[in-house]
Design a protein around this motif. Structure first.
Motif, mmCIF file in Angstrom:
data_model
loop_
_atom_site.group_PDB
_atom_site.id
_atom_site.type_symbol
_atom_site.label_atom_id
_atom_site.label_comp_id
_atom_site.label_asym_id
_atom_site.label_seq_id
_atom_site.Cartn_x
_atom_site.Cartn_y
_atom_site.Cartn_z
ATOM 1 N N VAL A 236 0.869 -1.181 0.000
ATOM 2 C CA VAL A 236 0.000 0.000 0.000
ATOM 3 C C VAL A 236 0.905 1.229 0.000
ATOM 4 C CG1 VAL A 236 -1.856 1.218 1.189
ATOM 5 C CG2 VAL A 236 -1.750 -1.291 1.277
ATOM 6 N N LEU A 237 0.878 1.978 -1.084
ATOM 7 C CA LEU A 237 1.835 3.060 -1.296
ATOM 8 C C LEU A 237 1.352 4.380 -0.726
ATOM 9 C CD1 LEU A 237 2.813 2.245 -5.004
ATOM 10 C CD2 LEU A 237 3.837 1.392 -2.869
ATOM 11 N N VAL A 238 2.192 4.991 0.098
ATOM 12 C CA VAL A 238 1.883 6.280 0.718
ATOM 13 C C VAL A 238 3.010 7.255 0.411
ATOM 14 C CG1 VAL A 238 1.499 7.507 2.891
ATOM 15 C CG2 VAL A 238 0.567 5.203 2.578
ATOM 16 N N SER A 239 2.641 8.447 -0.018
ATOM 17 C CA SER A 239 3.633 9.500 -0.254
ATOM 18 C C SER A 239 3.713 10.411 0.963
ATOM 19 C CB SER A 239 3.248 10.340 -1.478
ATOM 20 O OG SER A 239 4.094 11.465 -1.594
ATOM 21 N N THR A 240 4.927 10.874 1.264
ATOM 22 C CA THR A 240 5.083 11.820 2.374
ATOM 23 C C THR A 240 4.881 13.265 1.927
ATOM 24 O OG1 THR A 240 7.486 11.834 1.991
ATOM 25 C CG2 THR A 240 6.640 10.333 3.676
ATOM 26 N N LYS A 241 4.567 13.481 0.643
ATOM 27 C CA LYS A 241 4.225 14.834 0.197
ATOM 28 C C LYS A 241 2.956 15.257 0.930
ATOM 29 C CE LYS A 241 5.983 13.895 -4.465
ATOM 30 N NZ LYS A 241 7.278 14.567 -4.335
ATOM 31 N N GLN A 242 2.973 16.454 1.503
ATOM 32 C CA GLN A 242 1.883 16.855 2.389
ATOM 33 C C GLN A 242 0.514 16.760 1.731
ATOM 34 O OE1 GLN A 242 0.353 20.726 4.973
ATOM 35 N NE2 GLN A 242 2.288 20.841 3.897
ATOM 36 N N GLY A 243 0.415 17.187 0.497
ATOM 37 C CA GLY A 243 -0.883 17.199 -0.177
ATOM 38 C C GLY A 243 -1.310 15.866 -0.731
ATOM 39 N N GLN A 244 -0.441 14.846 -0.616
ATOM 40 C CA GLN A 244 -0.773 13.514 -1.122
ATOM 41 C C GLN A 244 -0.830 12.460 -0.016
ATOM 42 O OE1 GLN A 244 1.797 12.312 -4.353
ATOM 43 N NE2 GLN A 244 1.756 14.308 -5.332
ATOM 44 N N LYS A 259 -8.173 -8.744 6.126
ATOM 45 C CA LYS A 259 -9.391 -9.521 6.379
ATOM 46 C C LYS A 259 -9.679 -10.476 5.232
ATOM 47 C CE LYS A 259 -11.748 -6.244 9.448
ATOM 48 N NZ LYS A 259 -12.934 -5.342 9.603
ATOM 49 N N LYS A 260 -9.154 -10.144 4.053
ATOM 50 C CA LYS A 260 -9.322 -11.007 2.886
ATOM 51 C C LYS A 260 -8.212 -12.054 2.802
ATOM 52 C CE LYS A 260 -11.656 -7.416 0.148
ATOM 53 N NZ LYS A 260 -12.958 -8.112 -0.110
ATOM 54 N N GLY A 261 -7.355 -12.093 3.830
ATOM 55 C CA GLY A 261 -6.307 -13.094 3.887
ATOM 56 C C GLY A 261 -5.043 -12.738 3.127
ATOM 57 N N LYS A 262 -4.857 -11.458 2.800
ATOM 58 C CA LYS A 262 -3.682 -11.036 2.046
ATOM 59 C C LYS A 262 -2.557 -10.613 2.998
ATOM 60 C CE LYS A 262 -6.124 -11.244 -1.823
ATOM 61 N NZ LYS A 262 -5.908 -12.297 -2.843
ATOM 62 N N ASN A 263 -1.331 -10.729 2.505
ATOM 63 C CA ASN A 263 -0.183 -10.177 3.230
ATOM 64 C C ASN A 263 -0.014 -8.723 2.772
ATOM 65 O OD1 ASN A 263 0.427 -12.699 4.430
ATOM 66 N ND2 ASN A 263 1.426 -13.352 2.528
ATOM 67 N N VAL A 264 0.012 -7.804 3.710
ATOM 68 C CA VAL A 264 -0.031 -6.378 3.351
ATOM 69 C C VAL A 264 1.001 -5.588 4.127
ATOM 70 C CG1 VAL A 264 -1.563 -4.404 2.978
ATOM 71 C CG2 VAL A 264 -2.544 -6.693 3.186
ATOM 72 N N TRP A 265 1.676 -4.668 3.423
ATOM 73 C CA TRP A 265 2.620 -3.757 4.042
ATOM 74 C C TRP A 265 2.368 -2.349 3.523
ATOM 75 C CZ3 TRP A 265 3.771 -8.409 1.825
ATOM 76 C CH2 TRP A 265 4.239 -9.416 2.688
ATOM 77 N N ILE A 266 2.450 -1.366 4.399
ATOM 78 C CA ILE A 266 2.385 0.040 3.982
ATOM 79 C C ILE A 266 3.801 0.485 3.639
ATOM 80 C CG2 ILE A 266 1.909 2.405 4.719
ATOM 81 C CD1 ILE A 266 -0.408 1.340 6.381
ATOM 82 N N ILE A 267 3.993 0.949 2.418
ATOM 83 C CA ILE A 267 5.302 1.365 1.920
ATOM 84 C C ILE A 267 5.296 2.888 1.756
ATOM 85 C CG2 ILE A 267 7.060 0.996 0.169
ATOM 86 C CD1 ILE A 267 6.197 -1.568 1.612
ATOM 87 N N VAL A 268 6.228 3.558 2.411
ATOM 88 C CA VAL A 268 6.230 5.022 2.457
ATOM 89 C C VAL A 268 7.460 5.580 1.739
ATOM 90 C CG1 VAL A 268 6.206 7.043 3.967
ATOM 91 C CG2 VAL A 268 5.021 4.947 4.660
ATOM 92 N N MET A 269 7.251 6.594 0.937
ATOM 93 C CA MET A 269 8.354 7.309 0.277
ATOM 94 C C MET A 269 7.861 8.678 -0.156
ATOM 95 S SD MET A 269 8.434 5.018 -3.230
ATOM 96 C CE MET A 269 7.862 3.521 -2.412
#
Length: 313
Positions: A236-244, A259-269
């Motif tokens: 799950v991609l997250v930007s550190t740009k304030q407006g994004q 909950k759907k049984g997936k392996n999930v990581w939040i990736i930040v850049m």
């Protein structure tokens, strides 16, 4: 660009050291025309070489770290973000008379009596003349809507992440007319509304329907969702740009996928690019940053979903 007015605004702040942020299209002129001109007035200028995608992408953190007293952001309008240093937005607008194009292509709009007009900042000054012509050309039989956006600054203005100037008219308008250049915004609008979207292309001087573009985009989106159902590892991609930065959305997406049984990581850049994801064993990506990213599925070589697509897995 009105350099005299920009210099006047900078001098009014009393700042002696500034960080200058310009979009890619203006970098050619940045050193000779912009930096050199401003420094003639005894102001020290630092030029940010980072890509600039909009007013969501402010380099105010860098400005503060560098000891700058002011951030000068060229080309975009204020989105209302709080900044760590005072910020001047110097908007970039183009003079364009839409009437000749509308007159030449008026038959494309003949079926529609109620039209919602939208555009980007560059052509915001052309909306009034477009509205006036369309209403008069039809002898007052056409109703033209120009709505107020939530994020964008001006009536009728849309951003890649904000089509709120159009969406309230989904029931009233019979079609939407986007006026500008490039297909990114009209395709984005077409994906948000059910009614037809027409594109007044100022470069081609034509008006065309976005129906086929929307159909292709929907096929790609459906294919990505289909592929994602078989994927196990999700980034799950997250930007550190304030407006994004949409961390709450990202956390909600993570929880739904788990909950759907997936392996999930939040990736930040900061800026999201394929190279930064190399070495991470991810089968699918969910974009919680700029909407443009989802169009770059070819570069990432794996399915990219929007947050709302997760419900369809």
């Amino acid at each position: 660009m009105d350099m005299k007015n920009l210099i006047k605004k900078i001098k009014k702040t009393g700042a002696k050291r500034i960080l200058l942020q310009v979009p890619e299209g203006l970098k050619t002129y940045a050193l000779d025309m912009l930096v050199a001109t401003i420094e003639k007035y005894g102001i020290s200028v630092m030029l940010s070489a980072e890509p600039c995608y909009g007013a969501c992408d402010l380099r105010d953190r860098e400005a503060k770290l560098l000891g700058c007293e002011l951030l000068v952001h060229l080309g975009h309008s204020d989105m209302g973000l709080k900044t760590r240093v005072p910020t001047i937005y110097d908007e970039y607008r183009m003079k364009f008379n839409p009437v000749p194009v509308l007159r030449k292509n008026i038959t494309a709009l003949k079926p529609y009596k109620k039209i919602c007009l939208v555009t980007t900042l560059q052509f915001i000054d052309s909306l009034k003349s477009a509205k006036k012509f369309l209403e008069s050309a039809a002898g007052g039989r056409k109703k033209i809507f120009i709505g107020n956006p939530l994020k964008a600054k001006y009536p009728g203005q849309v951003l890649g992440c904000d089509f709120s100037a159009a969406e309230p008219f989904s029931n009233m308008a019979e079609c939407f007319l986007f006026m500008g250049s490039g297909s990114f915004h009209p395709i984005g609008l077409a994906m948000k509304v059910e009614k037809p979207v027409m594109f007044l292309d100022i470069e081609a001087r034509k008006i065309r329907s976005m129906a086929e573009d929307k159909r292709k985009q929907e096929i790609i989106r459906a294919a990505n969702i289909h592929k994602a159902r078989e994927c196990r590892g999700f980034g799950v991609l997250v930007s550190t740009k304030q407006g994004q930065m949409q961390i709450r959305t990202a956390e909600a997406v993570r929880d739904k996928l788990r909950k759907k049984g997936k392996n999930v990581w939040i990736i930040v850049m900061d800026e999201i690019s394929p190279g930064k994801l190399m070495g991470l064993k991810l089968d699918c990506l969910v974009n919680c940053a700029c909407p443009r990213l989802t169009d770059d599925v070819g570069q990432f070589k794996k399915p990219i979903l929007n947050p709302e697509d997760v419900e369809k897995l």
